[in-house]
Motif scaffolding. Structure first.
Motif, short mmCIF file in Angstrom:
data_model
loop_
_atom_site.label_atom_id
_atom_site.label_comp_id
_atom_site.label_asym_id
_atom_site.label_seq_id
_atom_site.Cartn_x
_atom_site.Cartn_y
_atom_site.Cartn_z
N ALA A 16 0.69 -1.04 -0.25
CA ALA A 16 -0.09 0.20 -0.13
C ALA A 16 0.83 1.46 0.03
CB ALA A 16 -0.96 0.17 1.18
N PRO A 17 2.02 1.40 0.93
CA PRO A 17 2.32 2.73 0.81
C PRO A 17 3.12 3.03 -0.49
CG PRO A 17 3.37 1.35 2.77
CD PRO A 17 2.33 0.35 2.02
N GLU A 18 3.72 2.01 -1.07
CA GLU A 18 4.66 2.24 -2.29
C GLU A 18 3.36 2.66 -3.29
OE1 GLU A 18 7.35 3.04 -4.54
OE2 GLU A 18 7.55 2.26 -2.52
N THR A 19 2.19 2.20 -3.72
CA THR A 19 1.24 2.49 -4.35
C THR A 19 0.55 3.77 -4.03
OG1 THR A 19 0.27 0.37 -3.55
CG2 THR A 19 0.02 0.65 -5.82
N GLY A 20 0.48 3.82 -2.86
CA GLY A 20 0.00 5.20 -2.55
C GLY A 20 0.71 6.43 -2.67
N PHE A 21 2.06 6.07 -2.74
CA PHE A 21 3.11 7.35 -3.22
C PHE A 21 2.91 7.45 -4.59
CE2 PHE A 21 7.13 8.79 -4.81
CZ PHE A 21 6.68 9.99 -4.48
N PHE A 22 2.78 6.43 -5.28
CA PHE A 22 2.74 6.58 -6.84
C PHE A 22 1.63 7.42 -7.36
CE2 PHE A 22 2.12 5.50 -11.22
CZ PHE A 22 3.43 5.92 -11.70
N LYS A 23 0.50 6.92 -6.64
CA LYS A 23 -0.75 7.57 -6.83
C LYS A 23 -0.58 9.34 -6.74
CE LYS A 23 -5.45 6.58 -5.93
NZ LYS A 23 -6.14 5.85 -4.91
N ARG A 24 -0.08 9.51 -5.51
CA ARG A 24 0.24 10.78 -5.22
C ARG A 24 1.13 11.59 -6.20
NH1 ARG A 24 1.41 10.82 0.38
NH2 ARG A 24 2.51 12.94 0.03
N LEU A 25 2.24 10.86 -6.67
CA LEU A 25 2.92 11.40 -7.70
C LEU A 25 2.18 11.96 -8.75
CD1 LEU A 25 6.07 11.99 -8.17
CD2 LEU A 25 6.27 9.96 -9.21
N ARG A 26 1.63 10.94 -9.03
CA ARG A 26 0.73 11.08 -10.59
C ARG A 26 -0.35 12.20 -10.34
NH1 ARG A 26 -0.78 8.08 -14.92
NH2 ARG A 26 -3.15 8.37 -14.86
N THR A 27 -1.02 12.27 -9.21
CA THR A 27 -2.04 13.24 -9.07
C THR A 27 -1.13 14.61 -8.92
OG1 THR A 27 -3.16 11.75 -7.42
CG2 THR A 27 -3.87 14.01 -7.56
N GLY A 28 -0.03 14.62 -8.18
CA GLY A 28 0.65 16.06 -8.04
C GLY A 28 1.06 16.33 -9.57
N LEU A 29 1.34 15.41 -10.38
CA LEU A 29 1.90 15.63 -11.73
C LEU A 29 0.90 15.81 -12.84
CD1 LEU A 29 5.25 13.67 -11.66
CD2 LEU A 29 5.01 16.10 -11.67
N SER A 30 -0.38 15.74 -12.33
CA SER A 30 -1.42 15.61 -13.37
C SER A 30 -1.42 16.78 -14.34
CB SER A 30 -2.90 15.52 -12.67
OG SER A 30 -3.06 16.55 -11.81
N LYS A 31 -1.31 18.07 -13.60
CA LYS A 31 -1.20 19.16 -14.68
C LYS A 31 -0.13 19.07 -15.59
CE LYS A 31 -3.51 22.65 -12.10
NZ LYS A 31 -3.43 23.74 -11.07
N THR A 269 26.05 20.27 -5.23
CA THR A 269 26.15 18.70 -5.61
C THR A 269 24.81 18.23 -5.85
OG1 THR A 269 25.96 18.34 -2.87
CG2 THR A 269 28.13 18.62 -3.92
N HIS A 270 23.66 18.60 -5.39
CA HIS A 270 22.42 18.03 -5.67
C HIS A 270 21.27 19.05 -5.66
CE1 HIS A 270 24.55 14.85 -3.26
NE2 HIS A 270 23.95 14.06 -3.96
N ILE A 271 20.32 18.60 -6.18
CA ILE A 271 19.13 19.48 -6.59
C ILE A 271 17.75 19.15 -5.75
CG2 ILE A 271 17.19 20.41 -8.24
CD1 ILE A 271 20.07 21.72 -8.97
N ILE A 272 17.28 19.70 -5.47
CA ILE A 272 15.83 19.47 -4.76
C ILE A 272 14.95 20.28 -5.36
CG2 ILE A 272 14.47 19.43 -2.54
CD1 ILE A 272 17.16 18.19 -1.96
N LEU A 273 13.84 19.64 -6.08
CA LEU A 273 12.88 20.46 -6.72
C LEU A 273 11.55 20.55 -5.95
CD1 LEU A 273 13.03 21.67 -9.43
CD2 LEU A 273 12.12 19.91 -10.24
N THR A 274 11.29 21.53 -5.38
CA THR A 274 9.80 21.61 -4.62
C THR A 274 8.61 21.83 -5.54
OG1 THR A 274 10.21 23.80 -4.11
CG2 THR A 274 11.33 22.34 -2.51
N LYS A 275 7.46 21.82 -4.98
CA LYS A 275 6.24 22.39 -5.53
C LYS A 275 5.75 21.73 -6.79
CE LYS A 275 7.37 26.71 -3.05
NZ LYS A 275 7.07 28.19 -2.94
N LEU A 276 6.33 20.67 -6.90
CA LEU A 276 6.18 19.95 -8.13
C LEU A 276 4.34 19.49 -8.03
CD1 LEU A 276 8.74 17.39 -9.18
CD2 LEU A 276 7.46 18.96 -10.57
N ASP A 277 3.61 19.53 -7.00
CA ASP A 277 2.40 19.35 -6.86
C ASP A 277 1.68 20.48 -7.56
OD1 ASP A 277 3.70 20.47 -4.55
OD2 ASP A 277 1.59 20.80 -3.81
#
Ligand SMILES: Nc1nc2c(ncn2[C@@H]2O[C@H](COP(=O)(O)OP(=O)(O)OP(=O)(O)O)[C@@H](O)[C@H]2O)c(=O)[nH]1
Ligand SMILES: [Mg+2]
Length: 322
Positions: A16-31, A269-277
């Motif tokens: 569940a947690p994995e699928t739950g996260f992917f769903k949230r990523l998909r929703t966040g990136l829907s636009k 050294t690394h990038i953090i990208l915020t507000k992708l939702d």
């Protein structure tokens, strides 16, 4: 049968947690998905052949998708070449090729990590212009590290903006991690020097330094960040071991120019990208990875403590295309 059902339910719960996260990523990136893949699908709908007109329209979609001019040009050139060589013959194959190429842009290797002296803390300096989400990201990361059993220390080195010190303090209390701070107006380098000493003697695992996003001028900001960098290294050779640049995905192309400046001055050294939702500008992920050749460490997909995930190029492409 009852036994079988129980096992199935258990399996579902574990997944569940994995699928739950992917769903949230998909929703966040829907636009982003609607504006990018949605337009591609409409372009390809019912088309059986790759015509010059179709390629022109594809070019326009890519150029207006926040991927960035340089990266888009490379994509288009490669597609046109493959079409000319008859390697790509129908629109469906073209879409697959685009997807694969975009995925390859997201595969940026981590730089070789500087060697850490055993028993000494990993010092991470977090930078970025004002309002991008530095402090929130630090809180989210501290929460994640803490869950992994690590001893975390936060450092309030944004002593310029009123309330910045308190903001980090509140997060520290909520998460249950120590925050090293002085008053607003204090010298941020002095705060960092003290914090690194404290972290070394207290055997902390990770030190996260929160910095200012705005000073009187941009030059002041860079000079101060460089001073913080030097002072950390004076106390502990090799520190800061990592410099994380936080970028706000909703700013699109602007994020790339910010990254170029910070990278030149500080060696990010690394990038953090915020507000992708909720942004349609998620294509920026591709441009940032490819153009800067810096790995994206985490993405922020909301304001809450657990709205942060390690970046996974395959999951990103899947969320955008499928
Ligand atoms: N939707 C969304 N909001 C975010 C995300 N990350 C941060 N924010 C919000 O962005 C705003 C600014 O966040 P801060 O963490 O204060 O930004 P900062 O870079 O520390 O800002 P300064 O200290 O002023 O330079 C806050 O309202 C956060 O809740 C994210 O991934 N998604
Ligand atoms: Mg802040």
């Amino acid at each position: 049968m009852v036994w079988f059902k129980k096992k199935e339910e258990e399996k579902k719960e574990q997944e569940a947690p994995e699928t739950g996260f992917f769903k949230r990523l998909r929703t966040g990136l829907s636009k982003t998905r609607d504006s990018f893949t949605g337009r591609l699908d409409r372009l390809f709908l019912g088309k059986k052949e790759i015509t010059p007109e179709l390629l022109d329209e594809l070019e326009e979609i890519l150029f207006t998708s926040d991927i960035g001019v340089t990266t888009t040009q490379e994509l288009i050139d490669s597609v046109r070449e493959k079409v000319a060589r008859k390697e790509l013959q129908d629109p469906e194959k073209l879409k697959t090729a685009l997807r694969e190429h975009i995925f390859s842009f997201l595969e940026v290797p981590e730089q070789e990590a500087p060697s850490l002296t055993p028993g000494q803390p990993l010092v991470i300096m977090v930078v970025g212009v004002n309002g991008v989400g530095k402090t929130t990201t630090i809180a989210k990361v501290a929460h994640l590290f803490k869950e992994q059993g690590k001893e975390v220390m936060l450092v309030a080195a944004d002593t310029f903006r009123a309330a910045a010190v308190e903001q980090l303090g509140v997060w520290g209390e909520r998460i249950g991690v120590e925050v090293i701070k002085q008053k607003t107006g204090a010298d941020p380098s002095a705060v960092v020097f003290d914090a690194v000493s404290a972290a070394m003697s207290r055997k902390v695992d990770v030190v996260l330094i929160d910095t200012a996003g705005r000073l009187h001028t941009k030059r002041n900001l860079m000079d101060e960040l460089k001073k913080i960098y030097r002072v950390a290294g004076k106390k502990m050779p090799g520190a800061p071991h990592q410099v994380w640049l936080v970028l706000d995905a909703t700013t699109g192309q602007n994020a790339i120019s910010q990254a170029e400046i910070f990278h030149k001055e500080l060696g990010v050294t690394h990038i953090i990208l915020t507000k992708l939702d909720g942004t349609a500008k998620g294509g920026i992920v591709v441009g940032i990875s490819h153009q800067l050749q810096l790995p994206i460490k985490f993405i922020g997909i909301g304001e809450k403590m657990d709205d942060l995930r390690p970046f996974d190029g395959a999951a990103f492409v899947q969320a955008i295309f499928d």
